[in-house]
Design an enzyme around this catalytic site. Structure first.
Site, mmCIF file in Angstrom:
data_model
loop_
_atom_site.group_PDB
_atom_site.id
_atom_site.type_symbol
_atom_site.label_atom_id
_atom_site.label_comp_id
_atom_site.label_asym_id
_atom_site.label_seq_id
_atom_site.Cartn_x
_atom_site.Cartn_y
_atom_site.Cartn_z
ATOM 1 N N LYS A 78 6.811 3.492 1.044
ATOM 2 C CA LYS A 78 6.590 3.661 -0.398
ATOM 3 C C LYS A 78 5.117 3.974 -0.651
ATOM 4 O O LYS A 78 4.240 3.370 -0.020
ATOM 5 C CB LYS A 78 6.995 2.359 -1.103
ATOM 6 C CG LYS A 78 6.919 2.377 -2.613
ATOM 7 C CD LYS A 78 7.424 1.036 -3.193
ATOM 8 C CE LYS A 78 7.396 1.006 -4.702
ATOM 9 N NZ LYS A 78 7.909 -0.276 -5.245
ATOM 10 N N SER A 153 11.719 0.078 -8.589
ATOM 11 C CA SER A 153 10.791 1.177 -8.488
ATOM 12 C C SER A 153 10.758 1.835 -7.112
ATOM 13 O O SER A 153 10.236 2.932 -6.969
ATOM 14 C CB SER A 153 9.386 0.692 -8.838
ATOM 15 O OG SER A 153 8.936 -0.255 -7.873
ATOM 16 N N SER A 177 12.360 -4.533 -7.336
ATOM 17 C CA SER A 177 12.208 -3.134 -6.930
ATOM 18 C C SER A 177 12.636 -2.773 -5.512
ATOM 19 O O SER A 177 12.655 -1.587 -5.173
ATOM 20 C CB SER A 177 10.761 -2.696 -7.119
ATOM 21 O OG SER A 177 10.543 -2.428 -8.469
HETATM 22 N N1 GLN Z 1 11.859 -3.250 -12.971
HETATM 23 C C1 GLN Z 1 10.854 -4.246 -12.930
HETATM 24 C C2 GLN Z 1 9.652 -3.786 -13.706
HETATM 25 O O1 GLN Z 1 9.720 -2.753 -14.262
HETATM 26 C C3 GLN Z 1 10.496 -4.579 -11.508
HETATM 27 C C4 GLN Z 1 9.565 -3.647 -10.878
HETATM 28 C C5 GLN Z 1 9.185 -4.037 -9.476
HETATM 29 O O2 GLN Z 1 9.803 -4.906 -8.861
HETATM 30 N N2 GLN Z 1 8.126 -3.431 -8.977
HETATM 31 O O3 GLN Z 1 8.657 -4.432 -13.789
#
Ligand code: GLN
Length: 508
Positions: A78, A153, A177
């Site tokens: 990532k 994400s 994420s």
């Molecule tokens: N969807 C969550 C957010 O928008 C989690 C994001 C993540 O785990 N990086 O913060």
């Protein structure tokens, strides 16, 4: 079965026995990327020559007698983990040209283990989001249905594995994420206990919640990658001084005897898609037939988890992202343009205007942060400001403690918790564009583990009528990754959801 359809564990065996070289394996994935990624958009950058050079180096080391299990295996990363001299953008215009002068510990560990760094995967900007649509760089599509989001994400990381463009990938999980895109793309994702994996060189979103973890096709593959990246790191004082059993991988084939699984009735109730509910309930029945007992329990504060998370995460983000001012880090607005702007304001009679420096900060941030990142910075700054701190941030910290206590109590009664990863399967691209709150609610079942710092595993447990994957989540007490991985392997040995392929049309 083609080479890229084999599990990473099997590929590791083929590499060890000399039946396959890392060059052949890496080339096979590069071919898949070349033929499929224009449709999926999982990778931000792939450098085939660099990957093949690493593969050759791995093959040479193998000849010299090196035997690390990851030696020669391709891994996608990532774009949030620093890789020395390579672009590390966090899918943000702010870091579009950032080349870190050092490796993150995770990347360094992958290099040391001889893994081939295959390419960098797409994500929501600064990992803020749950659909990968907040990437400033490109759209990533769900390989099971390209009109849908892969989740986020770590959407690129999940889509790359789902479409056989990488056997393994690294994601990060602040509020879901890793698990959420894994669930929506039909692959396995592990969010480790907070502190299991070093965050050194991980671009921070919310430091008390961020964790790095593996995505893979099957649970033992995730365990293989997890073992390579876990461990204490002097560069991260929050990393834990706990080691994993050396025989972690071998232990996975032993089923857990007398497994007690807890579930929360409301997490299978109102608001949960009927197909998701039925797939999760079937998985619970399967666990029972494997000898597990189901225990109904309560997590009374879990209904506050999303609200708590969306105070704490933005607060930490607003402070972490203060460093991107165009001087310390990141995109810098043109100073000549700033001066011109100020001159014309002065000429128009404005009196209280910014200094060049302040306007340059402001313009740099205005130009380079996307809408969602700005929203988080504003939310966090507001909640941390004098007068609101006690009402929002401090209160959220207290609720966070209560959420952790709920889990502690639950784990006095059961070994692991079972439930859905998300309430619904993958959403249509663009469907939540105008509704940030609905997007935040997608995190309902995942943020609890981050707030409590506990490990959680996501694995495929079925498909909807229309062919979209459904994810099962297992959560465990701190450091329970070995049990989580064993319980996941037990399930995959008894089911075959993980053998289904996305892009069936194009997969030979
Ligand atoms: N969807 C969550 C957010 O928008 C989690 C994001 C993540 O785990 N990086 O913060």
């Amino acid at each position: 079965m083609s080479l890229t359809q084999q599990s990473a564990v099997e590929q590791s065996r083929l590499l060890a026995s000399g039946e396959v070289s890392s060059r052949e394996l890496t080339q096979a994935y590069l071919d898949n990327i070349a033929s499929r990624d224009s449709e999926v958009g999982a990778f931000l950058r792939v450098d085939p020559d660099a990957a093949l050079t690493q593969a050759d180096a791995a093959d040479a080391k193998r000849k010299e007698g090196e035997t690390s299990p990851l030696l020669g295996l391709p891994v996608a990363v990532k774009d949030i983990l620093c890789e020395r001299d390579q672009l590390t953008t966090c899918a943000s215009r702010m870091l579009a040209e950032f080349r870190p002068p050092y490796d993150s510990t995770v990347v360094a560990k992958l290099r040391a283990a001889g893994a081939v760094l295959l390419g960098r995967t797409n994500m929501d900007e600064f990992a803020m989001g749950g659909s990968t649509e907040h990437s400033a760089m490109q759209l990533t599509r769900n390989p099971w249905d390209t009109t849908r989001s892969p989740g986020g994400s770590s959407g690129g990381a999940a889509a790359a594995v789902a479409a056989d463009m990488a056997p393994l990938s690294i994601g990060t999980d602040t509020g879901g994420s890793i698990r959420q895109p894994a669930g929506l793309c039909g692959v396995v994702g592990l969010k480790p206990t907070y502190g299991r994996v070093s965050r050194f060189g991980l671009i921070a979103f919310a430091s008390s919640l961020d964790q790095v973890g593996p995505l893979a096709r099957i649970v033992p593959d995730a365990a293989l990658l997890f073992q390579a990246i876990a461990g204490h790191d002097v560069h991260d004082s929050t990393s834990l001084n706990e080691s994993l059993p050396n025989d972690l991988l071998d232990s996975l084939s032993q089923p857990l005897k007398g497994l007690r699984l807890g579930y929360v009735e409301e997490h299978l109730g109102e608001g949960v898609d009927a197909e998701v509910r039925s797939a999760v309930e079937t998985a619970m029945t399967q666990y029972e037939s494997l000898g597990a007992t189901m225990v109904k329990l309560e997590l009374p504060h879990s209904k506050y988890a999303v609200a708590t998370y969306y105070v704490i995460a933005p607060c930490e983000a607003s402070s972490n992202l203060a460093r991107y001012d165009g001087v310390h880090y990141g995109h810098r607005s043109s100073v000549a343009e700033v001066e011109q702007e100020l001159a014309s304001e002065r000429a128009a009679g404005a009196t209280a205007i910014d200094s060049t420096l302040v306007r340059m900060y402001r313009n740099s941030r205005t130009e380079a942060f996307g809408a969602e990142v700005k929203r988080r910075i504003m939310l966090g700054t507001y909640a941390l400001s004098a007068g609101y701190y006690d009402a929002y941030y401090l209160k959220a910290l207290k609720v966070r403690r209560l959420i952790r206590q709920d889990y502690d109590k639950a784990f006095e009664q059961v070994d692991l918790l079972v439930g859905p990863v998300t309430a619904a399967p993958a959403m249509k691209l663009g469907s939540l564009d105008d509704d940030p709150l609905a997007m935040y609610l997608v995190d309902l079942f995942t943020v609890g583990a981050n707030l409590a710092g506990i490990p959680a595993l996501s694995l495929p447990c079925g498909f909807t009528e229309s062919g979209l994957p459904i994810g099962l989540q297992l959560q465990g007490p701190p450091l329970a990754e070995p049990s989580l991985l064993r319980a996941g392997t037990m399930y995959q040995n008894a089911t075959d959801w993980h053998t289904r392929r996305a892009l069936g049309k194009t997969t030979p």
